[in-house]
Design a protein around this motif. Sequence first.
Motif, mmCIF file in Angstrom:
data_model
loop_
_atom_site.group_PDB
_atom_site.id
_atom_site.type_symbol
_atom_site.label_atom_id
_atom_site.label_comp_id
_atom_site.label_asym_id
_atom_site.label_seq_id
_atom_site.Cartn_x
_atom_site.Cartn_y
_atom_site.Cartn_z
ATOM 1 N N THR A 1 33.561 41.441 29.824
ATOM 2 C CA THR A 1 33.423 40.503 28.710
ATOM 3 C C THR A 1 33.738 39.083 29.145
ATOM 4 N N ARG A 2 34.592 38.938 30.152
ATOM 5 C CA ARG A 2 34.935 37.610 30.678
ATOM 6 C C ARG A 2 34.305 37.357 32.050
ATOM 7 N N ARG A 3 33.466 38.297 32.516
ATOM 8 C CA ARG A 3 32.810 38.179 33.814
ATOM 9 C C ARG A 3 33.843 37.977 34.919
ATOM 10 N N GLN A 4 34.849 38.863 34.942
ATOM 11 C CA GLN A 4 35.935 38.723 35.897
ATOM 12 C C GLN A 4 36.317 40.069 36.508
ATOM 13 N N PHE A 5 36.822 39.999 37.753
ATOM 14 C CA PHE A 5 37.563 41.100 38.347
ATOM 15 C C PHE A 5 39.045 40.829 38.117
ATOM 16 N N VAL A 6 39.827 41.896 37.936
ATOM 17 C CA VAL A 6 41.274 41.771 37.786
ATOM 18 C C VAL A 6 41.942 42.570 38.901
ATOM 19 N N VAL A 7 42.712 41.883 39.743
ATOM 20 C CA VAL A 7 43.474 42.533 40.809
ATOM 21 C C VAL A 7 44.914 42.660 40.335
ATOM 22 N N TRP A 8 45.387 43.875 40.222
ATOM 23 C CA TRP A 8 46.704 44.161 39.623
ATOM 24 C C TRP A 8 47.597 44.835 40.656
ATOM 25 N N ASP A 9 48.803 44.297 40.813
ATOM 26 C CA ASP A 9 49.830 44.900 41.657
ATOM 27 C C ASP A 9 50.792 45.655 40.742
#
Length: 332
Positions: free
Chosen positions: A125-133
Amino acid sequence: MSSSSRSRRHRSSSAPPLDDENLLPEILLRLPPQPSSLPRASLVSKRWRRLVSDPGFLRRFRILHCRSPPLLGCFVEQLDGISFLPALEGPNRVPPGRFSLQFKHGKGFMLLDCRHGLVLLSDWTRRQFVVWDPVTGDQHRVAVPAGFDPKRTEISGAVLRAAGDVQHFQVVCVATRCDDIQHGEAAVACVYLSETGEWSNLVSTPVPSGSRRELYRMLSFRTMSREPAVLTQSLAVTRVPHVPIDHFKVIRADSGGLCFLYMSESDFTVQLWKPETNCDILGSSRLGRTIELGKLLPVEQGKDNIFIVGFAEENNMVFLRTLKGLYAVHLQ
């Protein structure tokens, strides 16, 4: 050499190993890489706590054990977030809520990959990847590279970082798109470097016309089953067997190339096939080994169903789902 230097050297060489300032760090480095190892060692004394909390020691510890990390558990995608399913028993068992992530907005998120202590999500929906630690709770948002439209293009991704590097990471974006009428479709990929904050140039390879039906088939299955990535540092179109996607899994071979697992329900076995070339899994594959699941799992032929649902690349473990639960089988 001065007499004082000889005296210090004599005291060091004659000191017990746990009192030797040079030997103790080397001993502690070889503790098993379990969640409880360093916290327990830190309780011995202030000196031990100082050693195991030193950034330099922690970096060496990560590098030494990067090839044999413990499998803490699995991430399960749900409607309102990502839940953590622990795999270890106490005292190394991580509470389920420790690594769970709740979505504030609920929709548009997809679990793509998990590697090197990082989790990769997509927020289309935001055209993003999310990298989560999960350990630190840090989240980094990376915009989808220009030219990729998640609403019109099938996009997959992977996350990784170099051994011992806890500051920087890379995101690999892979998709298929139609370049033009003349050249047809192509598989394209690019890499994001957190160190520079930029995407690399696109790398592409054409999709042969005879492979498009297979490509669409695999993409549709990937969309439904959220297949994790396998990294090989090359981009090629590969034919795959005509079998249900939950009976087949592409994995990385010990040599660094590709091989695949095939689940046979007729005799409850998992077969490991190794192709002679990475360009065609079906062309000249040979059977590497066969794992008889009936001797390992509480399953009954004709009454149970077994599906391949995942593969832990760093641990060389395959995850199998049956009517009785989820099992992890080490391929070695």
